[in-house]
Scaffold this active site. Structure first.
Site, PDB file in Angstrom:
ATOM      1  N   THR A  44      -7.910  -3.380 -62.254  1.00 35.06           N
ATOM      2  CA  THR A  44      -9.390  -3.185 -62.634  1.00 35.06           C
ATOM      3  C   THR A  44      -9.504  -3.241 -64.224  1.00 35.06           C
ATOM      4  O   THR A  44      -9.720  -4.383 -64.580  1.00 35.06           O
ATOM      5  CB  THR A  44      -9.823  -1.960 -62.096  1.00 35.06           C
ATOM      6  OG1 THR A  44      -8.926  -0.687 -62.714  1.00 35.06           O
ATOM      7  CG2 THR A  44     -10.139  -1.585 -60.702  1.00 35.06           C
ATOM      8  N   LYS A  82      -1.324  -0.178 -60.376  1.00 35.27           N
ATOM      9  CA  LYS A  82      -2.316  -0.614 -61.205  1.00 35.27           C
ATOM     10  C   LYS A  82      -3.072   1.043 -61.565  1.00 35.27           C
ATOM     11  O   LYS A  82      -2.938   1.827 -61.129  1.00 35.27           O
ATOM     12  CB  LYS A  82      -3.471  -1.095 -60.624  1.00 35.27           C
ATOM     13  CG  LYS A  82      -4.186  -0.590 -59.237  1.00 35.27           C
ATOM     14  CD  LYS A  82      -5.443   0.395 -59.487  1.00 35.27           C
ATOM     15  CE  LYS A  82      -6.319  -0.185 -60.657  1.00 35.27           C
ATOM     16  NZ  LYS A  82      -7.291   0.535 -60.903  1.00 35.27           N
ATOM     17  N   THR A 133      -0.965   8.704 -58.803  1.00 37.37           N
ATOM     18  CA  THR A 133      -2.000   8.178 -59.392  1.00 37.37           C
ATOM     19  C   THR A 133      -2.242   6.859 -59.253  1.00 37.37           C
ATOM     20  O   THR A 133      -1.405   5.996 -58.747  1.00 37.37           O
ATOM     21  CB  THR A 133      -1.927   8.743 -61.017  1.00 37.37           C
ATOM     22  OG1 THR A 133      -3.375   8.473 -61.344  1.00 37.37           O
ATOM     23  CG2 THR A 133      -1.183   7.648 -61.876  1.00 37.37           C
ATOM     24  N   GLU A 187      -6.526   2.465 -71.466  1.00 36.78           N
ATOM     25  CA  GLU A 187      -7.838   1.929 -71.784  1.00 36.78           C
ATOM     26  C   GLU A 187      -7.878   2.395 -73.333  1.00 36.78           C
ATOM     27  O   GLU A 187      -8.014   3.514 -73.724  1.00 36.78           O
ATOM     28  CB  GLU A 187      -9.103   2.610 -70.784  1.00 36.78           C
ATOM     29  CG  GLU A 187      -8.832   1.964 -69.601  1.00 36.78           C
ATOM     30  CD  GLU A 187      -9.945   2.803 -68.736  1.00 36.78           C
ATOM     31  OE1 GLU A 187     -10.324   2.111 -67.910  1.00 36.78           O
ATOM     32  OE2 GLU A 187     -10.828   3.611 -68.956  1.00 36.78           O
ATOM     33  N   ASN A 239     -15.409   2.802 -71.072  1.00 34.61           N
ATOM     34  CA  ASN A 239     -15.854   3.558 -70.131  1.00 34.61           C
ATOM     35  C   ASN A 239     -17.487   3.610 -70.098  1.00 34.61           C
ATOM     36  O   ASN A 239     -18.298   4.137 -69.217  1.00 34.61           O
ATOM     37  CB  ASN A 239     -15.174   4.947 -70.107  1.00 34.61           C
ATOM     38  CG  ASN A 239     -13.914   4.705 -69.621  1.00 34.61           C
ATOM     39  OD1 ASN A 239     -13.725   4.726 -68.311  1.00 34.61           O
ATOM     40  ND2 ASN A 239     -12.980   4.703 -70.485  1.00 34.61           N
ATOM     41  N   THR A 245     -21.535  -1.713 -66.420  1.00 34.97           N
ATOM     42  CA  THR A 245     -22.560  -3.020 -66.991  1.00 34.97           C
ATOM     43  C   THR A 245     -22.299  -4.534 -66.981  1.00 34.97           C
ATOM     44  O   THR A 245     -20.998  -4.568 -66.960  1.00 34.97           O
ATOM     45  CB  THR A 245     -23.094  -2.625 -68.391  1.00 34.97           C
ATOM     46  OG1 THR A 245     -22.093  -2.709 -69.470  1.00 34.97           O
ATOM     47  CG2 THR A 245     -23.880  -1.074 -68.469  1.00 34.97           C
TER      48      THR A 245
END
Length: 398
Positions: free
Chosen positions: A146, A172, A183, A269, A393, A398
């Site tokens: 993702t 992932k 997780t 991230e 995040n 969007t």
């Protein structure tokens, strides 16, 4: 090098769930007689595929024939229609491959709360079936991503009773990472022969020491799942091959899970730092974990890490609010890498800001706390918080 696992084939296809022209569907075929075990999120809003995977595992006593994975849509928060979608896709696999629907385990990852069209998956299944190949681990690992920036796949090979036993896995995850059993999504396979109860026990032990030791942001997902399958195709029954063989297999499984778990943290991230938080000298594991995770989840600590700012007062504050009973702060020692920062409740006599900054400048950092009140230790791996984490995040939908 990624090693194929005898008894496992992976097919990859483009279903148009994530975006056009992108691999986003994986079908994993398991040899007849394989045993699957799994650990799943404890989040109360468990996604439909999580619910069904657990149900199907129970109904078949772990005798799954296929794992079906999609990215781009979590099929979570979708109510009865989402549940029916997951059921529908299991039925479509069963019809194509000549198995029972309960022998198919579904998994999804992506945006929460959006309807998932079963037709997108069902239309792509023939293509996934056509591409089934034991060598498609890397391609499959890329297809389930993702916000990840790279695939996470690894292998181990151990020699038992004169034969090679292979373990290969992929995972992932980059955000919404704070395991509560396992997780993200993780799929691991071995050609060893292991009993269902034995496999479950070994996997729980491995997950406890790996996937349950990582956190990016403290958020447990609705879709977390970690799976392990033993195909038995090597002919090696590790539980009856002797104590040394079982130890070798256990160590290989734990090592593989830890590599995959740490790969998630390294790809967190917006992360610029890989951080190990080690707590020594605790009375028990619970209080060591409380201190480690309080540090790892502190936004103030994590932003200081991003700035490479040795603001050790934030670390002391995190230790102090971790909830330890009768903590004597004068007994606590705090280190950044090998630099002693605080002792006896205050700045260490030999500590300088220059030493702290030098330690914090590294992209790999160890924070060590010695509570000096017991003999227990624990470790947690985490990241910093950067501007990029906020952007990813904030713009996720969007």
């Amino acid at each position: 090098m990624t090693r194929p696992v005898p008894g496992v084939r992976l097919g990859v296809a483009q279903a148009g769930i994530k975006q056009a022209g992108c691999d986003d569907l994986v079908l994993i075929e398991l040899a007849s007689g394989s045993t699957s075990v799994g650990l799943f999120t404890q989040n109360a809003f468990r996604a439909a595929p999580v619910q069904i995977a657990q149900e199907h595992l129970q109904v078949t006593s772990g005798r799954a024939c296929y794992w079906l994975i999609n990215t781009g849509n979590a099929n979570a928060g979708t109510g009865v229609p989402g549940y029916e979608t997951a059921k529908n896709t299991c039925g479509a696999v069963a019809e194509l491959r000549g198995c029972q629907a309960a022998e198919v385990l579904p998994f999804s990852t992506g945006v929460i709360g959006e309807p998932l069209s079963p037709q997108l998956i069902n239309d792509a299944l023939p293509s996934a079936c056509e591409s089934l190949n034991e060598g498609h681990w890397q391609r499959a690992a890329e297809a389930i991503l993702t916000t990840d920036t790279r695939a996470k796949v690894a292998s181990r090979v151990v020699s038992i009773s004169g034969a090679d036993v292979t373990l290969t896995g992929m995972a992932k995850g980059a955000g919404m990472i704070r395991p509560d059993m396992a997780t993200m999504l993780a799929f691991i396979a071995t050609d060893a022969e292991v009993s269902p109860a034995g496999l479950d026990g070994l996997f729980r032990q491995a997950v406890s020491a790996s996937f349950n030791r990582i956190t990016v942001d403290g958020d447990t997902s609705t879709n977390d799942a970690a799976m392990l399958v033993a195909t038995g195709c090597s002919g090696i029954a590790v539980e009856t091959a002797g104590a040394e063989a079982l130890t070798l297999f256990t160590e290989a499984l734990e090592s593989l899970c830890l590599e995959l778990a740490q790969a998630i943290i390294r790809d967190g991230e917006g992360a610029t730092k890989f951080v190990e938080v080690k707590v020594d000298g605790g009375i028990d594991a619970d209080e060591c974990d409380a201190v480690a995770f309080t540090i790892a989840h502190s936004p103030l600590v994590k932003t200081a890490l991003f700035a490479s700012d040795p603001n050790w007062g934030r670390l002391l504050a995190a230790i102090g609010r971790a909830g330890l009973k009768n903590l004597c702060v004068e007994d606590v020692s705090l280190y950044l890498n090998d630099v002693l920062i605080a002792v006896n409740g205050a700045r260490a006599p030999d500590y300088t800001e220059a030493k702290g900054q030098a330690a914090m400048a590294s992209s790999e950092l160890a924070i060590r706390v010695d509570l000096n009140r017991g003999a227990t230790s624990s470790r947690v791996w985490t990241t910093d918080f950067s501007y990029e984490y906020v952007r990813i995040n904030a713009e996720y939908r969007t």
